[in-house]
Design an enzyme around this catalytic site. Structure first.
Site, PDB file in Angstrom:
ATOM      1  CB  CYS A 184      -0.866   0.220   0.757  1.00  9.08           C
ATOM      2  SG  CYS A 184      -0.552   0.100   2.716  1.00  9.08           S
ATOM      3  NE  ARG A 187      -3.552   2.602   2.528  1.00 11.25           N
ATOM      4  CZ  ARG A 187      -3.725   3.243   2.337  1.00 11.25           C
ATOM      5  NH1 ARG A 187      -4.996   3.826   1.074  1.00 11.25           N
ATOM      6  NH2 ARG A 187      -2.627   4.429   1.655  1.00 11.25           N
TER       7      ARG A 187
END
Lengths: 278, 81
Positions: free
Chosen positions: A233, A238
């Site tokens: 990410c 994430r």
């Protein structure tokens, strides 16, 4: 391994708030959220101060992890339940650390802090006291961590899953839209990466979708789970959530999180970058 | 500020600030960002010009609002739930 071995719901946590062998740990992007309030008896891990090397861009080493968990009063045989804001982004990131350093029993609270709040469950300001322990970590498990050269080598051969939002993937934004767009590195994504935003793994309340829905998501998006996968990410938090989905919920052994992620890749000299959507 | 597209506002229930979350969804309904509201019910996004949906999540309610962000401007949105 079943889903409940790695993921627990709020009722499960509520019933164990006073169990000394269950340690609830809050990890937030906003490191001050814990000070406002938190789940009763939860301790805090600060992803910036506690989990990063203070000088180099890297995370804490084995000795650092041992010192951190000892100071937090976490023993090797404790069940650790991680939760946090932002739909468990940083709780997932911390979960990945706990696995990397070999903790035996670590789980995520499904839905994290948001679900707990939307359920109007109790939050307190009192900080619990836990006696220090002598925590022993395992050597870092490199099978779940990808480095930049792994990513370059994976172009066109392995699954690359870019879990950022479509606008970050295409190059319109450099960071999530709730953060200032101050980064100077190049926008875009790693060629051949598929954009499967982390949010597709979760419901609005932050809980994970069912295993069947998750498996269907990756199949529909054309990810062959028989092939090794690297998720990335912007800074690796994430993608830790997507790593959790693929490796822990769906039981795929061949999945790595690239924590250098776009802030590293998008600043490398000479590597290929692609712009635009899938 | 000249280059930024800011979408901000507040979430209220019976004219009182309410604590919850606001999600920013793009024109395809894809999740882009989410923030908790402040103690005074406020939220802010750094977006890009174009159409967006704001989705407020508070205990017991979910409310959507369509907005258009403009570069160099602050778009204010009041959401009553």
């Amino acid at each position: 391994m079943s889903r409940s071995d790695v993921l627990v719901d709020a009722d499960w946590v509520q019933a164990r708030l006073d169990d000394p062998k269950v340690v609830i740990v809050e990890v937030d992007e906003d490191t001050t959220a814990y000070e406002k309030n938190h789940i009763r008896n939860a301790v805090r891990i600060d992803w910036k101060k506690d989990l990063q090397d203070p000088v180099r861009r890297d995370f804490i080493d084995q000795a650092g992890f041992e010192a951190l968990l000892s100071a937090k009063g976490i023993a090797n045989d404790d069940t650790v339940v991680l939760y946090g804001g932002n739909n468990n982004w940083f709780a997932s990131y911390a979960y990945w650390y706990f696995k990397l350093y070999g903790h035996g029993d670590v789980r995520l609270l499904d839905g994290g802090r948001k679900k707990w709040e939307l359920d109007s469950r109790e939050l307190v300001v009192e900080v619990p006291e836990r006696a220090a322990t002598q925590y022993t970590a395992q050597a870092a498990d490199s099978s779940i961590r990808a480095f930049r050269d792994d990513v370059v080598d994976a172009i066109g051969t392995l699954n690359l899953v870019d879990v950022r939002s479509p606008d970050e993937f295409s190059g319109k934004l450099l960071a999530p839209a709730h953060l200032p767009q101050e980064q100077s590195q190049r926008p875009g994504h790693v060629p051949t990466a598929k954009n499967i935003p982390w949010a597709k793994n979760a419901n609005d309340d932050g809980t994970f979708k069912s295993d069947d829905e998750l498996r269907a998501l990756y199949q529909t998006e054309g990810v062959d789970l028989a092939v090794d996968t690297i998720a990335y990410c912007r800074i690796g938090e994430r993608s830790a959530l997507t790593w959790f989905v693929l490796h822990e919920l769906l039981g795929q052994e061949n999945v790595k999180n690239y924590d250098g992620s776009w802030t590293e890749y998008g600043s490398l000299v000479g590597v290929p970058i692609e712009l635009g959507s899938n | 500020m000249a280059s930024e597209t800011i979408i901000q506002g507040s979430v209220t229930r019976d004219d009182e600030p309410v604590n919850g979350y606001v999600r920013l969804l793009d024109e395809n309904g894809e999740f882009t960002a989410e923030v908790p509201t402040s103690a005074t019910g406020q939220f802010r996004f750094f977006a890009r010009p174009g159409k967006w949906t704001l989705r407020a999540l508070v205990p017991g309610a979910t409310v959507d609002r369509q907005v258009v962000g403009t570069q160099g401007e602050i778009t204010e949105v009041a959401i009553a739930v």
